[in-house]
Motif scaffolding. Sequence first.
Motif, PDB file in Angstrom:
ATOM      1  N   ILE A 460       0.854  -1.191   0.000  1.00  0.00           N
ATOM      2  CA  ILE A 460       0.000   0.000   0.000  1.00  0.00           C
ATOM      3  C   ILE A 460       0.891   1.242   0.000  1.00  0.00           C
ATOM      4  N   PHE A 461       0.620   2.137  -0.939  1.00  0.00           N
ATOM      5  CA  PHE A 461       1.415   3.363  -1.085  1.00  0.00           C
ATOM      6  C   PHE A 461       0.617   4.549  -0.557  1.00  0.00           C
ATOM      7  N   GLN A 462       1.295   5.375   0.232  1.00  0.00           N
ATOM      8  CA  GLN A 462       0.651   6.546   0.822  1.00  0.00           C
ATOM      9  C   GLN A 462       1.682   7.673   0.899  1.00  0.00           C
ATOM     10  N   GLY A 463       1.511   8.675   0.050  1.00  0.00           N
ATOM     11  CA  GLY A 463       2.449   9.790   0.035  1.00  0.00           C
ATOM     12  C   GLY A 463       3.848   9.354  -0.339  1.00  0.00           C
ATOM     13  N   THR A 464       4.801   9.522   0.589  1.00  0.00           N
ATOM     14  CA  THR A 464       6.202   9.186   0.332  1.00  0.00           C
ATOM     15  C   THR A 464       6.597   7.850   0.928  1.00  0.00           C
ATOM     16  N   GLN A 465       5.639   7.092   1.463  1.00  0.00           N
ATOM     17  CA  GLN A 465       5.973   5.844   2.124  1.00  0.00           C
ATOM     18  C   GLN A 465       5.055   4.711   1.664  1.00  0.00           C
ATOM     19  N   TYR A 466       5.415   3.492   2.059  1.00  0.00           N
ATOM     20  CA  TYR A 466       4.602   2.343   1.686  1.00  0.00           C
ATOM     21  C   TYR A 466       4.562   1.353   2.839  1.00  0.00           C
ATOM     22  N   TYR A 467       3.533   0.488   2.802  1.00  0.00           N
ATOM     23  CA  TYR A 467       3.321  -0.548   3.819  1.00  0.00           C
ATOM     24  C   TYR A 467       3.303  -1.908   3.135  1.00  0.00           C
ATOM     25  N   LYS A 468       3.766  -2.926   3.871  1.00  0.00           N
ATOM     26  CA  LYS A 468       3.629  -4.312   3.435  1.00  0.00           C
ATOM     27  C   LYS A 468       2.591  -4.969   4.330  1.00  0.00           C
ATOM     28  N   VAL A 469       1.558  -5.577   3.727  1.00  0.00           N
ATOM     29  CA  VAL A 469       0.391  -6.036   4.457  1.00  0.00           C
ATOM     30  C   VAL A 469       0.153  -7.518   4.163  1.00  0.00           C
ATOM     31  N   ASP A 470      -0.160  -8.269   5.199  1.00  0.00           N
ATOM     32  CA  ASP A 470      -0.511  -9.677   5.043  1.00  0.00           C
ATOM     33  C   ASP A 470      -1.880  -9.774   4.361  1.00  0.00           C
ATOM     34  N   PRO A 471      -1.994 -10.492   3.228  1.00  0.00           N
ATOM     35  CA  PRO A 471      -3.260 -10.515   2.478  1.00  0.00           C
ATOM     36  C   PRO A 471      -4.380 -11.277   3.166  1.00  0.00           C
ATOM     37  N   THR A 472      -4.076 -12.110   4.151  1.00  0.00           N
ATOM     38  CA  THR A 472      -5.112 -12.886   4.828  1.00  0.00           C
ATOM     39  C   THR A 472      -5.629 -12.200   6.085  1.00  0.00           C
ATOM     40  N   THR A 473      -4.766 -11.469   6.781  1.00  0.00           N
ATOM     41  CA  THR A 473      -5.169 -10.816   8.040  1.00  0.00           C
ATOM     42  C   THR A 473      -5.291  -9.310   7.926  1.00  0.00           C
ATOM     43  N   LEU A 474      -4.745  -8.738   6.825  1.00  0.00           N
ATOM     44  CA  LEU A 474      -4.675  -7.281   6.646  1.00  0.00           C
ATOM     45  C   LEU A 474      -3.871  -6.599   7.757  1.00  0.00           C
ATOM     46  N   GLU A 475      -2.944  -7.322   8.325  1.00  0.00           N
ATOM     47  CA  GLU A 475      -2.075  -6.743   9.338  1.00  0.00           C
ATOM     48  C   GLU A 475      -0.773  -6.275   8.694  1.00  0.00           C
ATOM     49  N   ILE A 476      -0.302  -5.102   9.136  1.00  0.00           N
ATOM     50  CA  ILE A 476       0.947  -4.562   8.630  1.00  0.00           C
ATOM     51  C   ILE A 476       2.117  -5.321   9.239  1.00  0.00           C
ATOM     52  N   GLU A 477       3.074  -5.667   8.397  1.00  0.00           N
ATOM     53  CA  GLU A 477       4.239  -6.381   8.892  1.00  0.00           C
ATOM     54  C   GLU A 477       5.159  -5.438   9.670  1.00  0.00           C
ATOM     55  N   PRO A 478       5.967  -5.973  10.591  1.00  0.00           N
ATOM     56  CA  PRO A 478       6.858  -5.130  11.400  1.00  0.00           C
ATOM     57  C   PRO A 478       7.834  -4.319  10.549  1.00  0.00           C
ATOM     58  N   SER A 479       8.270  -3.195  11.073  1.00  0.00           N
ATOM     59  CA  SER A 479       9.232  -2.256  10.463  1.00  0.00           C
ATOM     60  C   SER A 479       8.652  -1.454   9.304  1.00  0.00           C
ATOM     61  N   TYR A 480       7.346  -1.413   9.192  1.00  0.00           N
ATOM     62  CA  TYR A 480       6.694  -0.590   8.166  1.00  0.00           C
ATOM     63  C   TYR A 480       5.850   0.473   8.862  1.00  0.00           C
ATOM     64  N   PRO A 481       5.734   1.691   8.198  1.00  0.00           N
ATOM     65  CA  PRO A 481       6.047   2.011   6.801  1.00  0.00           C
ATOM     66  C   PRO A 481       7.534   2.292   6.558  1.00  0.00           C
ATOM     67  N   ARG A 482       7.880   2.252   5.269  1.00  0.00           N
ATOM     68  CA  ARG A 482       9.225   2.567   4.831  1.00  0.00           C
ATOM     69  C   ARG A 482       9.161   3.593   3.700  1.00  0.00           C
ATOM     70  N   PRO A 483      10.261   4.346   3.468  1.00  0.00           N
ATOM     71  CA  PRO A 483      10.281   5.321   2.369  1.00  0.00           C
ATOM     72  C   PRO A 483      10.245   4.622   1.016  1.00  0.00           C
ATOM     73  N   ILE A 484       9.479   5.155   0.092  1.00  0.00           N
ATOM     74  CA  ILE A 484       9.376   4.561  -1.238  1.00  0.00           C
ATOM     75  C   ILE A 484      10.724   4.607  -1.952  1.00  0.00           C
ATOM     76  N   TYR A 485      11.442   5.717  -1.876  1.00  0.00           N
ATOM     77  CA  TYR A 485      12.640   5.897  -2.679  1.00  0.00           C
ATOM     78  C   TYR A 485      13.759   4.921  -2.302  1.00  0.00           C
ATOM     79  N   LEU A 486      13.743   4.395  -1.060  1.00  0.00           N
ATOM     80  CA  LEU A 486      14.810   3.496  -0.634  1.00  0.00           C
ATOM     81  C   LEU A 486      14.651   2.087  -1.202  1.00  0.00           C
ATOM     82  N   TYR A 487      13.418   1.665  -1.426  1.00  0.00           N
ATOM     83  CA  TYR A 487      13.174   0.272  -1.793  1.00  0.00           C
ATOM     84  C   TYR A 487      12.491   0.110  -3.156  1.00  0.00           C
TER      85      TYR A 487
END
Length: 550
Positions: A460-487
């Motif tokens: 999921i992208f939001q502004g300058t950052q993004y999230y990685k989400v489990d598709p079955t639980t919709l829970e965000i994985e640890p250490s997110y959000p992260r900057p888009i430009y880095l990854y």
Amino acid sequence: MCFLSDSCFFFLIVGAVAVHASPAGCPVEGRSVRTPPRGGNVSPINQFLETEVRAPGVNISKYLTDYGYMSAEDEGDEAKETEAIYQFQKLANVNPTGRLDLETVFSMNKPRCANEDKLPGKHVEYSKFFEAPVEAQNDSLWRFKLGPTGKWKDKDITWKINRYTNDLPRETVHSTMQKAFQAWATVSGLTFREATQWEDPDFDIQFVAGDHGDGSAFDGPGGVLAHCFYPQNGRAHFDDDETWSVGINEPNAINLEWVAIHEFGHGLGLDHSEIFDAVMYPFYPSFTETINLRPDDIDGIQTLYGPGTGGNAATQAPVGTTPRPTTVPSRGHSSSHGPFAGSSSQPRSCPVPTMNAAFVDHLGQVQMISDDEIWSFTDRGVNTLSPTQTWRYNMYYPRDVNAVVTVDSGLTYVFSGMHVFEFDYRSQFPALKYVEYMGISTDTKIDAALLYPTNKAIYIFQGTQYYKVDPTTLEIEPSYPRPIYLYWSGVPDNLDAALAYKGDVYVIKGDRYWKFDTVTNEVPAGYPRSVNEDWFNCDSQMSGNIQGEP
């Protein structure tokens, strides 16, 4: 009800009432789970009728029996009635609980075709998930159905109107039939021409009333509207006791073009679709802004006759009428880039506006949303009948869509503001969640979302950052959000849409798109490119000059 095995009857229930459904954008929170009992003698139908005095006057048992959901011997059996109700609710786009409620019974009062909805053993169902036909045993995949008598042997099909209605001028009736045939010709390998006076037409079109000699008498106003026989017997009869119109949503009148397209679909070899906004869906639409074939209708006719060739609907038109164009006028552009390289198909108009969302649905087809319109794609490129209203794709989609993603289980998540709507394609009725519940910032809206092709995680992208989400639980994985430009090397911030299609990732901002290489984890040279040019085949003059990174 008079019924022949090889004909379709269009049935309008007298005194039909409005369907009691949640308005678009107002979903029901949660979704009940069906738990049909294993026997017993407590009839859910009788129980409902004894307790609900507001139920409209419809014979529920007869309805479910007439349309193939249960047999007469099943009446009073708790488990079988529950299963029949559940199956009808799935088709009618009602919350599938297996329990009767007013919304379900109101749906039984909707105008509809009188063919059975389920004919076990008589039909073969097709799915885009399979190369070969599969027997109609697995109801987990909704799809078009083919009729029981196959297809026409010749792709050049003739038609003639042998009896007209007095409700409309003859020229209007003639041009309306042309449009109905042209809807199928444009997307299939078929051509249609008006038969000469010496030919016996494949489609014999007549407006008749009462007993008209085919064993299926019409019953006056408000009953059977029309019927059409399957190949190789293309008799198409319209009840002349009805009030026919070419107006859309005209009170106390039936739109002739919509009924003709539906009936000619049967005459070409299609049966009912289970996709609720398809023309071949069994219910007559209570409201529509346009009359368009949907992707499921197109997939069905192309399964029988191949892809479109821009066939002609008639060799000549009557004086005072203009035939519908056989193809969208070409602007001389065919893309050599993008996911549909080599395609020359175009939407109704160019350029297309900025997209709010893009996703691949549970059938593997690309869909793009801009405000309240949706553009549909097949493997051959954009559907030339696009765009259509988003509510026609799914009437429960919210008004303001920010992002959409479909996961491998078939669930689709629609992000709108601070809400997440969960749709199961088997019911298309939403459950409601909240972005805040997921742990995503509520300071700004979500920009885009996609299912990554390798690890099957939602990003999921939001502004300058993004999230990685489990598709079955919709829970965000640890250490997110992260900057888009880095990854996401080369991917811009503040996206408008994103999707993964056939193993490739695409992100969209305005009229520009970037392809992200999932092996090198960067954007290859040559991007950004124009969405209008590469995805929709609009000329560069119409899409504007593409500038560099902002």
